[in-house]
Structures are given as C-alpha cells and as structure tokens.
Motif scaffolding. Sequence first.
Motif, PDB file in Angstrom:
ATOM      1  N   ALA A 182       1.151  -0.777   0.217  1.00 42.07           N
ATOM      2  CA  ALA A 182       0.207   0.013   0.234  1.00 42.07           C
ATOM      3  C   ALA A 182       0.795   1.151  -0.190  1.00 42.07           C
ATOM      4  N   TYR A 183       0.520   2.422  -0.578  1.00 41.93           N
ATOM      5  CA  TYR A 183       0.901   3.681  -0.389  1.00 41.93           C
ATOM      6  C   TYR A 183       0.117   4.682  -0.182  1.00 41.93           C
ATOM      7  N   PRO A 184      -0.013   5.338   0.878  1.00 45.64           N
ATOM      8  CA  PRO A 184      -0.474   6.199   1.442  1.00 45.64           C
ATOM      9  C   PRO A 184      -0.741   7.562   0.240  1.00 45.64           C
ATOM     10  N   LEU A 185      -1.988   8.295   0.789  1.00 44.62           N
ATOM     11  CA  LEU A 185      -2.098   9.016   0.161  1.00 44.62           C
ATOM     12  C   LEU A 185      -1.289  10.990   0.716  1.00 44.62           C
ATOM     13  N   ILE A 186      -0.946  12.075   0.053  1.00 48.57           N
ATOM     14  CA  ILE A 186      -1.536  13.227   0.668  1.00 48.57           C
ATOM     15  C   ILE A 186      -2.575  13.710   1.187  1.00 48.57           C
ATOM     16  N   GLU A 187      -3.645  13.644   0.289  1.00 47.16           N
ATOM     17  CA  GLU A 187      -5.121  13.829   0.638  1.00 47.16           C
ATOM     18  C   GLU A 187      -5.700  12.340   0.735  1.00 47.16           C
ATOM     19  N   GLN A 188      -7.522  12.672   0.658  1.00 49.21           N
ATOM     20  CA  GLN A 188      -8.121  11.710   0.791  1.00 49.21           C
ATOM     21  C   GLN A 188      -8.386  11.929  -0.661  1.00 49.21           C
ATOM     22  N   PHE A 189      -9.130  11.135  -1.225  1.00 48.27           N
ATOM     23  CA  PHE A 189      -9.200  10.059  -2.887  1.00 48.27           C
ATOM     24  C   PHE A 189     -10.310   9.478  -2.605  1.00 48.27           C
ATOM     25  N   LEU A 190     -11.104  10.525  -3.134  1.00 55.69           N
ATOM     26  CA  LEU A 190     -12.819   9.213  -3.414  1.00 55.69           C
ATOM     27  C   LEU A 190     -13.212   8.433  -2.143  1.00 55.69           C
ATOM     28  N   GLY A 191     -13.125   9.085  -1.339  1.00 50.68           N
ATOM     29  CA  GLY A 191     -12.589   9.045   0.753  1.00 50.68           C
ATOM     30  C   GLY A 191     -11.376   7.612   1.080  1.00 50.68           C
ATOM     31  N   LEU A 192     -10.490   7.784  -0.189  1.00 53.35           N
ATOM     32  CA  LEU A 192      -9.109   6.609   0.022  1.00 53.35           C
ATOM     33  C   LEU A 192      -7.813   7.015   0.996  1.00 53.35           C
ATOM     34  N   THR A 193      -7.811   7.014   1.616  1.00 54.24           N
ATOM     35  CA  THR A 193      -6.386   7.895   2.064  1.00 54.24           C
ATOM     36  C   THR A 193      -5.988   7.287   1.950  1.00 54.24           C
ATOM     37  N   ARG A 194      -5.705   5.824   0.965  1.00 53.40           N
ATOM     38  CA  ARG A 194      -4.202   5.233   0.489  1.00 53.40           C
ATOM     39  C   ARG A 194      -4.817   4.342  -0.925  1.00 53.40           C
TER      40      ARG A 194
END
Length: 274
Positions: A182-194
């Motif tokens: 898994a890879y974390p996101l800077i900000e949420q995208f469509l409710g996903l944090t990673r």
Amino acid sequence: MNILNKKVLLFTIYGIFITIVFLYLLFPSALVKNRLENAVNSPDFILKMESLRPALPFGLKLKNVAASSASFTNISFQGDLLDLQFHPWNILQKHTYIGLGGKAYGGNFDGHVNLTSTSKIYPPREGKLNFKNIDLSKCTLIKSFLAKEITGKGSGTWTYISNGEAGKSSSGTIALSLTGGAYPLIEQFLGLTRIEFDRGEIKAQLRDGILRVEKLQIFGPQINCLLRGEIIIADDFKESQLNLNGKMEISGKNKANMNVTISGTLADPISRYI
C-alpha cells in the motif's frame, strides 16, 4: 613410480588444504575491517560494518553493513550480509571487478560492480543488482525517493553506469515487480487515504538527471492505474519535479474510468482527474 606420484599429489593437496585452513583461522579480520573502512571512507561515501571474515574462494563477508553517500543520488544501504568476491584477473586489468551477493531488507540479492580502483569505490564505473523479496517498508532509499513509506515486497533488476564522477550525467535502469502492499495519499481521494495493490510493475530509465518512467502500473482491490512520464531528479529527492500522466480505473460504488496527470513534487504532488 605411480605410487610415488600419487603420494606426492596427495601431500600437495593436503598441504594446500592445511594452508587454506590456517590462513582462514589466522585471518586478521579486525585489522582488515578497520583498513577497509579507512580506505574507502571519504566526504562523499561512508562504509561501516559490524564484522568481517574471509569467504571462499577469493572474497570477504561483511556482517551488518551500512553504506551511504552524500551525492545527489543520496544512496543509503543497510544489509545483514554482504559477500564480496574478488577475481584473480583484476591484477591484469585497469579496473576492479567485484562480484556481490548477500541479504538485506528481508530479501536477498546478487550482482557485480566495476570500480575505478579499490582506493576509489565511489562512484562505481558500472554495476548491476538482481534482488528478490525485498521488504519495501525497510528500504530507506525507496522511502527517501517517494517521500512516504510504501509497504509490500519488491523483486527486480537495477543497473548503473557512471561517467566517472558522481552526478546527474550518470545513467541507469530499474525493472521492479511489486506484490501485496500500500501507498499513502497526501489527501483523501474518493474516500481513500491510501492506494492498496495486489501487484504492480515499474520500468524506468535514468539519464542526465531525468528518470523516464516507461511504466508504473498497479492492480488493486479499489484502483487499477497506469502512469508514464518523467521525474526531474533534484539534489533533495523530495523536491524532484513530477510530470506523469495516464489512466485510472476505480472499482466499487465509485466505479469510474478517468485520465490523470500528476505534477508538483514528490513531497507535494498535484493530481488532476478528467
């Protein structure tokens, strides 16, 4: 006469065997360790190890090795075991060829490196590494490059060619397969944090300070994604400029297909979706 020849042969083999055993037992490991570290360490490169011992046929085994550089590539390596094999024909050549093998980050690797000389090991003239089942979360080089921690296992091949000086004119290639991470996101995208992935593939070439990403593809339970483009490498990896574009497929209740472009830097990427 035949019996005499056989005895001479046996005594010769025995003598060689005993000599090798004594050389191994009497090998000045601590002295060689200190001299090796002092010989290769410089303002641009630092090598440390817990211990050193001889390895057959013409090598050295280093335990708990740590190496780092201060160049723009910012190489950082920590390994449980590093086996260096020196080839006899090095004395007849201008450069020094060394075989490599060992264990690091929960996996193993092998390959070779071609040095300008044993007194100048960095930067190497060229090198190649094959690695398998590397724990990405333990690899500080990957964490530094991505500016975030990625999990999963990685296997693949890395090559490097230097122009003779550590710098942006060096070139190389990377072919990497990924599993279960898994890879974390800077900000949420469509409710996903990673972004979670079951498998992935990365192919890229480094030349003149630009990493040309031929393929960055991942397949996961929520997102399938394919990106291509360039990353302009900065002295501080986190400030490297991104210029990537591709396609993304979202599954689940937010199912959608879209084009994506990524700009900004590794530390602060800017994503646009169409």
